[in-house]
Design a protein around this motif. Sequence first.
Motif, PDB file in Angstrom:
ATOM      1  N   LEU A   1      49.352  43.721  36.939  1.00  0.00           N
ATOM      2  CA  LEU A   1      48.289  43.410  37.902  1.00  0.00           C
ATOM      3  C   LEU A   1      48.814  42.491  38.995  1.00  0.00           C
ATOM      4  CD1 LEU A   1      45.332  43.687  38.707  1.00  0.00           C
ATOM      5  CD2 LEU A   1      44.815  41.735  37.230  1.00  0.00           C
ATOM      6  N   ALA A   2      49.655  41.539  38.633  1.00  0.00           N
ATOM      7  CA  ALA A   2      50.212  40.612  39.626  1.00  0.00           C
ATOM      8  C   ALA A   2      51.021  41.342  40.685  1.00  0.00           C
ATOM      9  CB  ALA A   2      51.075  39.566  38.926  1.00  0.00           C
ATOM     10  N   ALA A   3      51.648  42.453  40.298  1.00  0.00           N
ATOM     11  CA  ALA A   3      52.496  43.205  41.228  1.00  0.00           C
ATOM     12  C   ALA A   3      51.717  44.248  42.024  1.00  0.00           C
ATOM     13  CB  ALA A   3      53.617  43.899  40.451  1.00  0.00           C
TER      14      ALA A   3
ATOM     15  N   ARG B   1      48.828  36.451  39.557  1.00  0.00           N
ATOM     16  CA  ARG B   1      50.111  36.064  40.154  1.00  0.00           C
ATOM     17  C   ARG B   1      50.523  34.667  39.739  1.00  0.00           C
ATOM     18  NH1 ARG B   1      48.216  39.122  45.715  1.00  0.00           N
ATOM     19  NH2 ARG B   1      48.865  41.203  45.004  1.00  0.00           N
ATOM     20  N   ALA B   2      49.553  33.764  39.547  1.00  0.00           N
ATOM     21  CA  ALA B   2      49.879  32.424  39.076  1.00  0.00           C
ATOM     22  C   ALA B   2      50.379  32.458  37.633  1.00  0.00           C
ATOM     23  CB  ALA B   2      48.659  31.512  39.191  1.00  0.00           C
ATOM     24  N   VAL B   3      49.729  33.262  36.789  1.00  0.00           N
ATOM     25  CA  VAL B   3      50.175  33.382  35.396  1.00  0.00           C
ATOM     26  C   VAL B   3      51.573  33.979  35.347  1.00  0.00           C
ATOM     27  CG1 VAL B   3      49.753  34.582  33.202  1.00  0.00           C
ATOM     28  CG2 VAL B   3      47.848  33.519  34.427  1.00  0.00           C
ATOM     29  N   SER B   4      51.811  34.981  36.179  1.00  0.00           N
ATOM     30  CA  SER B   4      53.119  35.638  36.199  1.00  0.00           C
ATOM     31  C   SER B   4      54.212  34.727  36.736  1.00  0.00           C
ATOM     32  CB  SER B   4      53.036  36.907  37.042  1.00  0.00           C
ATOM     33  OG  SER B   4      54.240  37.638  36.995  1.00  0.00           O
ATOM     34  N   ALA B   5      53.906  34.003  37.824  1.00  0.00           N
ATOM     35  CA  ALA B   5      54.930  33.182  38.478  1.00  0.00           C
ATOM     36  C   ALA B   5      55.139  31.832  37.802  1.00  0.00           C
ATOM     37  CB  ALA B   5      54.549  32.974  39.945  1.00  0.00           C
ATOM     38  N   ASP B   6      54.038  31.214  37.337  1.00  0.00           N
ATOM     39  CA  ASP B   6      54.119  29.840  36.856  1.00  0.00           C
ATOM     40  C   ASP B   6      54.119  29.705  35.337  1.00  0.00           C
ATOM     41  OD1 ASP B   6      53.987  29.199  39.548  1.00  0.00           O
ATOM     42  OD2 ASP B   6      51.816  28.861  39.502  1.00  0.00           O
ATOM     43  N   HIS B   7      53.734  30.775  34.633  1.00  0.00           N
ATOM     44  CA  HIS B   7      53.619  30.680  33.175  1.00  0.00           C
ATOM     45  C   HIS B   7      54.352  31.810  32.461  1.00  0.00           C
ATOM     46  CE1 HIS B   7      50.602  27.428  33.395  1.00  0.00           C
ATOM     47  NE2 HIS B   7      50.146  28.079  34.453  1.00  0.00           N
ATOM     48  N   GLY B   8      55.301  32.420  33.162  1.00  0.00           N
ATOM     49  CA  GLY B   8      56.107  33.455  32.528  1.00  0.00           C
ATOM     50  C   GLY B   8      55.326  34.673  32.087  1.00  0.00           C
ATOM     51  N   GLY B   9      54.181  34.923  32.738  1.00  0.00           N
ATOM     52  CA  GLY B   9      53.383  36.085  32.372  1.00  0.00           C
ATOM     53  C   GLY B   9      52.559  35.908  31.115  1.00  0.00           C
TER      54      GLY B   9
ATOM     55  N   SER C   1      43.173  25.132  35.498  1.00  0.00           N
ATOM     56  CA  SER C   1      43.902  24.963  36.758  1.00  0.00           C
ATOM     57  C   SER C   1      44.212  26.299  37.426  1.00  0.00           C
ATOM     58  CB  SER C   1      45.214  24.209  36.513  1.00  0.00           C
ATOM     59  OG  SER C   1      46.152  25.027  35.813  1.00  0.00           O
ATOM     60  N   LEU C   2      43.983  27.421  36.741  1.00  0.00           N
ATOM     61  CA  LEU C   2      44.298  28.726  37.309  1.00  0.00           C
ATOM     62  C   LEU C   2      43.203  29.174  38.274  1.00  0.00           C
ATOM     63  CD1 LEU C   2      45.574  30.497  34.070  1.00  0.00           C
ATOM     64  CD2 LEU C   2      46.964  29.850  36.050  1.00  0.00           C
ATOM     65  N   PRO C   3      43.574  29.903  39.326  1.00  0.00           N
ATOM     66  CA  PRO C   3      42.568  30.352  40.312  1.00  0.00           C
ATOM     67  C   PRO C   3      41.461  31.174  39.665  1.00  0.00           C
ATOM     68  CG  PRO C   3      44.793  30.744  41.127  1.00  0.00           C
ATOM     69  CD  PRO C   3      44.933  30.335  39.690  1.00  0.00           C
ATOM     70  N   GLY C   4      40.226  30.848  40.009  1.00  0.00           N
ATOM     71  CA  GLY C   4      39.094  31.644  39.559  1.00  0.00           C
ATOM     72  C   GLY C   4      38.645  31.399  38.135  1.00  0.00           C
ATOM     73  N   ILE C   5      39.324  30.515  37.411  1.00  0.00           N
ATOM     74  CA  ILE C   5      38.934  30.228  36.025  1.00  0.00           C
ATOM     75  C   ILE C   5      38.170  28.909  36.004  1.00  0.00           C
ATOM     76  CG2 ILE C   5      39.747  29.637  33.707  1.00  0.00           C
ATOM     77  CD1 ILE C   5      41.845  31.695  33.913  1.00  0.00           C
TER      78      ILE C   5
END
Length: 355
Positions: free
Chosen positions: A77-79, A106-114, A125-129
């Motif tokens: 989904l991030a891609a 994209r934040a989970v993928s980039a900042d938390h290794g997916g 701290s994640l967008p929309g959560i």
Amino acid sequence: MRDTAPEPALSTQLLEWYDHHARDLPWRVAPADRQAGMVPDPYRVWLSEVMLQQTTVAAVRDYFHRFTSRWPTVQALAAAEDADVMGEWAGLGYYARARNLLKCARAVSADHGGVFPLDHDALLSLPGIGPYTAAAISAIAFDAPEVVMDGNVERVMARMFDIHTPLPDAKPELKARAAELTPQDRPGDYAQAVMDLGATICSPKSPACGICPWRDPCRARAAGTAPELPKKQPKKAKPVRRGVAYLAQRADGALLLERRPDSGLLGGMLGWPGSPWAESPAADCPPFPADWQVLPGEVRHTFTHFHLILTLKTAPLPDGPAPEGLLIVKRHDFRPSDLPTVMRKAYDLWRGGAE
């Protein structure tokens, strides 16, 4: 001395009921499978909770299947292309959720290794959560004893404790009561059990108290007040706004569209050029000079805070480049399903009038 059964007894009663009556949902791990060691996928839990905000289970099922078939992981989904995601989301409404869905993936993928973080504060701290979604992921995906408060849970708590304070003022008290009942054992199944109870038995109208696992300790059932709870503040009448949408097509079938700004209502979505939406009479501001004809009928659509009435005007689209800020989409590249619902209504009315 409390006049309801102690918390362990109540949660045990509800979990026993849930083990036999849990809803079969595509994003859920069934209680028997969970007890056998199957672990919920945080991606599917998160995706379903975002989709279910302000929307029904029945409306979400097909969207969930399409999303998870096309983007089976948070990395996929991030891609994804923004336009593809917005197109698949069209019809679910509240399009800021779709924009935040991409930002979060994209934040989970980039900042938390997916991988969705276990820590509750990190989820927040994640967008929309927000608090509800973070609690739902923590409880359902990670089996943490977080208090998950949706409309079903609020209704169950208001009736269980016969709370007559109107919503939204009652929310802190309802959450405190829900926290008293949340067990340390199987909190994820328990959270889903309370939601199922509200959705299937403790329904808004005509609750089925006779088959409820919490029938005996329910104060509102004993008082005869269950059908009138929870109380709500009177709703304010929604204002009516009006606007004009301009639909133009070239001889070869190409269409004139606009990409709405990322922020604001229908942000990032394709739509027809149009006037501002206002409570005063709609201003006439066509995208190019032409003999614009008013199409019979009008489009009516309701958003969260207002009703919208659109007048449609049509004209042939001349050859040449698109007017500034707009785009020309070739006929074979255009998919009505990529439009948000209100714009698709305009398209359907236009095409119906052309047949």
